[in-house]
Design an enzyme around this catalytic site. Structure first.
Site, PDB file in Angstrom:
ATOM      1  N   ARG A  75       0.819  -1.218   0.000  1.00  0.00           N
ATOM      2  CA  ARG A  75       0.000   0.000   0.000  1.00  0.00           C
ATOM      3  C   ARG A  75       0.849   1.262   0.000  1.00  0.00           C
ATOM      4  O   ARG A  75       0.413   2.317  -0.485  1.00  0.00           O
ATOM      5  CB  ARG A  75      -0.995  -0.033   1.165  1.00  0.00           C
ATOM      6  N   GLU A  78       3.362  -7.042  13.508  1.00  0.00           N
ATOM      7  CA  GLU A  78       2.226  -7.148  14.440  1.00  0.00           C
ATOM      8  C   GLU A  78       1.560  -8.508  14.230  1.00  0.00           C
ATOM      9  O   GLU A  78       1.074  -9.119  15.163  1.00  0.00           O
ATOM     10  CB  GLU A  78       1.241  -6.001  14.166  1.00  0.00           C
TER      11      GLU A  78
HETATM   12  P1  AMP Z   1       4.337  -2.604  11.725  1.00  0.00           P
HETATM   13  O1  AMP Z   1       5.606  -3.172  11.216  1.00  0.00           O
HETATM   14  O2  AMP Z   1       3.773  -3.411  12.862  1.00  0.00           O
HETATM   15  O3  AMP Z   1       4.430  -1.150  12.062  1.00  0.00           O
HETATM   16  O4  AMP Z   1       3.256  -2.783  10.583  1.00  0.00           O
HETATM   17  C1  AMP Z   1       3.211  -1.864   9.581  1.00  0.00           C
HETATM   18  C2  AMP Z   1       2.926  -2.498   8.254  1.00  0.00           C
HETATM   19  O5  AMP Z   1       1.933  -3.507   8.308  1.00  0.00           O
HETATM   20  C3  AMP Z   1       2.404  -1.445   7.340  1.00  0.00           C
HETATM   21  O6  AMP Z   1       2.984  -1.674   6.057  1.00  0.00           O
HETATM   22  C4  AMP Z   1       0.906  -1.647   7.344  1.00  0.00           C
HETATM   23  O7  AMP Z   1       0.405  -1.578   6.035  1.00  0.00           O
HETATM   24  C5  AMP Z   1       0.683  -3.027   7.900  1.00  0.00           C
HETATM   25  N1  AMP Z   1      -0.182  -3.051   9.092  1.00  0.00           N
HETATM   26  C6  AMP Z   1       0.175  -3.434  10.339  1.00  0.00           C
HETATM   27  N2  AMP Z   1      -0.842  -3.397  11.186  1.00  0.00           N
HETATM   28  C7  AMP Z   1      -1.890  -2.956  10.477  1.00  0.00           C
HETATM   29  C8  AMP Z   1      -3.254  -2.705  10.799  1.00  0.00           C
HETATM   30  N3  AMP Z   1      -3.742  -2.885  12.039  1.00  0.00           N
HETATM   31  N4  AMP Z   1      -4.051  -2.246   9.810  1.00  0.00           N
HETATM   32  C9  AMP Z   1      -3.577  -2.052   8.561  1.00  0.00           C
HETATM   33  N5  AMP Z   1      -2.300  -2.287   8.205  1.00  0.00           N
HETATM   34  C10 AMP Z   1      -1.463  -2.737   9.139  1.00  0.00           C
END
Ligand code: AMP
Length: 174
Positions: free
Chosen positions: A62, A99
């Site tokens: 995205r 996550e």
């Molecule tokens: P993080 O590494 O945990 O900060 O996750 C960020 C990446 O995962 C980004 O590229 C987001 O597109 C996706 N992402 C993680 N958690 C979510 C969520 N709750 N909703 C949408 N996208 C998420």
């Protein structure tokens, strides 16, 4: 809440238990699909960053949507940070915890010139693992991270704390 924050707030759709139980997925595709709103948020990112960057980096997938639009609006180039196995010529690779799950990201050869000022963009900042890995790749490739901009920051996951020393900008924080 600013007008820009509200544009995002009004269009984000919470999808419960996707991609797995307990996760509330923030679906921003309705924002991308709204041409007038999308243009306003891209213009806001470019306005905020000024002329302080030479290159935009987008994180698969995205982030690509946002990065390409920002690059076009600012008149600079765009580089994709890709998931493992997609780039034909890999310069650097890094693995990290998400996550939900685990991932490896890669940056291509010849992506950056030494000292190039890079604005990194993505849709959501959650735990910060993806962003930390990306900023690490950009720096290993010789770039200087001048900013990390996201449309939506999930503050309760404290991702910002993993990006210490880099300017982090969220258009909406929840
Ligand atoms: P993080 O590494 O945990 O900060 O996750 C960020 C990446 O995962 C980004 O590229 C987001 O597109 C996706 N992402 C993680 N958690 C979510 C969520 N709750 N909703 C949408 N996208 C998420």
């Amino acid at each position: 809440m600013t007008d820009i924050s509200k544009l995002i707030f009004d269009r984000v759709v919470d999808v419960h238990d996707f991609p797995k139980a307990g996760i509330i997925f923030k679906d921003l595709t309705p924002l991308f699909a709204d041409g007038a709103a999308f243009r306003k948020i891209i213009d806001a990112i470019v306005r905020e960053a000024g002329d302080g960057f030479d290159m935009v980096v987008g994180i698969e997938a995205r982030g690509f949507v946002i990065a390409a639009a920002v690059a076009y609006a600012a008149g600079v180039g765009v580089i994709p940070i890709r998931k493992a196995g997609k780039l034909p010529r890999v310069a650097h690779s890094t693995s990290y915890a998400l996550e939900y799950g685990e991932a490896t990201l890669e940056i291509g050869e010849d992506a950056l010139q030494p000292g190039q000022r890079v604005l990194v963009v993505d849709d959501v900042l959650a735990t910060g693992g993806t962003a930390a890995a990306t900023l690490d790749l950009v720096e290993r490739a010789g770039g200087q991270v001048v900013g990390f901009t996201v449309l939506l920051e999930l503050a309760f996951l404290s991702g910002r704390q993993r990006l210490s020393g880099r300017p982090v900008h969220a258009l909406l924080t929840v």
